[in-house]
Design an enzyme around this catalytic site. Structure first.
Site, PDB file in Angstrom:
ATOM      1  CG  ASP A   8      -1.901   1.107   1.346  1.00 32.35           C
ATOM      2  OD1 ASP A   8      -2.598   1.421   0.308  1.00 32.35           O
ATOM      3  OD2 ASP A   8      -2.007   1.770   2.286  1.00 32.35           O
ATOM      4  CB  SER A   9       0.073   4.725  -0.864  1.00 32.97           C
ATOM      5  OG  SER A   9      -1.054   4.730  -0.340  1.00 32.97           O
ATOM      6  CB  CYS A  71      -2.980   0.836  -2.655  1.00 32.74           C
ATOM      7  SG  CYS A  71      -3.006   2.772  -3.123  1.00 32.74           S
ATOM      8  CD  GLU A 156      -1.793   8.529   6.023  1.00 32.64           C
ATOM      9  OE1 GLU A 156      -0.844   8.738   6.873  1.00 32.64           O
ATOM     10  OE2 GLU A 156      -2.108   7.500   5.481  1.00 32.64           O
ATOM     11  CB  CYS A 190     -10.095   5.130  -0.306  1.00 29.32           C
ATOM     12  SG  CYS A 190      -8.728   5.674   0.552  1.00 29.32           S
ATOM     13  CG  HIS A 192      -6.490   5.918   4.654  1.00 28.63           C
ATOM     14  ND1 HIS A 192      -5.604   5.456   3.478  1.00 28.63           N
ATOM     15  CD2 HIS A 192      -5.492   6.620   5.328  1.00 28.63           C
ATOM     16  CE1 HIS A 192      -4.347   5.589   3.692  1.00 28.63           C
ATOM     17  NE2 HIS A 192      -4.211   6.335   4.789  1.00 28.63           N
TER      18      HIS A 192
HETATM   19  N1  DGL Z   1      -4.344   3.736   0.002  1.00 26.28           N
HETATM   20  C1  DGL Z   1      -5.007   4.681  -0.938  1.00 26.28           C
HETATM   21  C2  DGL Z   1      -5.882   4.164  -1.754  1.00 26.28           C
HETATM   22  O1  DGL Z   1      -6.652   3.217  -1.453  1.00 26.28           O
HETATM   23  C3  DGL Z   1      -5.081   5.752  -0.321  1.00 26.28           C
HETATM   24  C4  DGL Z   1      -4.072   6.709   0.220  1.00 26.28           C
HETATM   25  C5  DGL Z   1      -3.530   7.501  -0.858  1.00 26.28           C
HETATM   26  O2  DGL Z   1      -3.754   8.362  -1.435  1.00 26.28           O
HETATM   27  O3  DGL Z   1      -2.046   6.972  -1.081  1.00 26.28           O
HETATM   28  O4  DGL Z   1      -6.253   4.713  -2.551  1.00 26.28           O
END
Ligand code: DGL
Length: 281
Positions: A8-9, A71, A156, A190, A192
């Protein structure tokens, strides 16, 4: 023999990891968060592809024959190119899977009106990936999307359960619902957003006092569906399942500070984790 890699990012993919480990606790996992370069949500296609490919290569080097892009932004912007252009030439015996298709598969069966809303990052919405996947699998569905640029920062910065989040959650929900009043199912597209679920439910309940139809809307966080899809994939691909070790371990790597990762991971996993630093290039 190897581990399942989850990329993931940043922290968000921990909601996907949690769903997967809950369903398949026996396998060994490596979680890699590119926290130093997160968020990916507003980055261009080329950059998301480059960063995601670097992470995938690293997870391959670490011994993962199977990598899940946990992600949505990476799944939307990089998965197809990695599957079609990189793997056949460079790693034909490795697999990379994403989170959009498994969500698209299930969502058509959850909606009665066949009007579906997607809440996601700007990058995921602009890519139209959910629209394309859902329309392919469920041609009778109408899909509208709404980018929620403030939602990832709220999580975050640990503001997701504070009163300040109410405005941004309500605002994005209203913008989505005003595009199509027939929506009865909303994908939290997403990683999060599951942390915002109580706030989303609360704001939907308040909006329902004006429009009672809204009280029946289903919210779809992804973890359990990605887990079910991976379970099914491994059942259909025993040759891959046999290459995976099963000691029930999970290792965590971040491109940022391990101390910072450990503190924030706590919000997602509610447990202390052992984290190591890693460099991607
Ligand atoms: N993990 C990213 C997603 O699911 C969200 C966070 C980001 O923008 O890196 O899109």
């Amino acid at each position: 023999m190897g581990h399942i890699g989850i990329f993931d990012s940043g922290y968000g993919g921990l909601t996907i990891l949690e769903g997967i480990r809950h369903r398949m606790p026996d396998y060994d996992y490596i979680y890699l968060g590119d926290n130093a370069r997160a968020p990916y949500g507003t980055r261009s296609f080329d950059v998301v592809y480059e960063f995601t490919l670097q992470a995938v290569k690293k997870l391959f080097e670490m011994g993962c024959p199977l990598v899940i892009l946990g992600c949505n932004t990476a799944s939307a912007k990089a998965l197809r190119s990695i599957q079609q252009n990189y793997l056949p030439q460079h790693a034909p015996d490795h697999r990379v899977l994403g989170v959009i298709r498994p969500t698209a598969e299930v969502v058509g069966t959850l909606s009665h009106t066949h009007h579906i809303g997607v809440l996601a990052t700007e990058g995921t919405i602009k890519s139209q990936s959910y629209n394309l996947e859902i329309e392919k699998l469920h041609p009778d569905c109408t899909i509208v999307g709404q980018a929620c640029p403030m939602w990832v920062p709220l999580v975050e910065n640990n503001e997701f359960d504070k009163p300040g989040a109410d405005y941004f959650v309500r605002d994005s929900l209203q913008k989505l619902l005003s595009q199509d009043p027939l929506i009865d199912t909303i994908i939290l597209g997403c990683t999060h957003y599951p942390l915002l679920l109580p706030k989303i439910e609360q704001q939907l309940a308040q909006l329902s006092t004006v429009n009672c139809q809204l009280s029946t809307i289903k919210l779809v966080p992804q973890g359990q569906y990605i887990a079910a899809s991976l379970d099914d994939y491994l059942y259909r691909h025993p040759e891959m399942a046999q290459r995976l070790t099963r000691a029930g371990t999970c290792q965590y790597f971040t491109t940022e500070s391990p101390t910072k990762f450990r503190e924030s991971a706590n919000l997602f996993l509610h447990e202390e984790v052992n984290v190591q630093h890693i460099t991607l290039n």
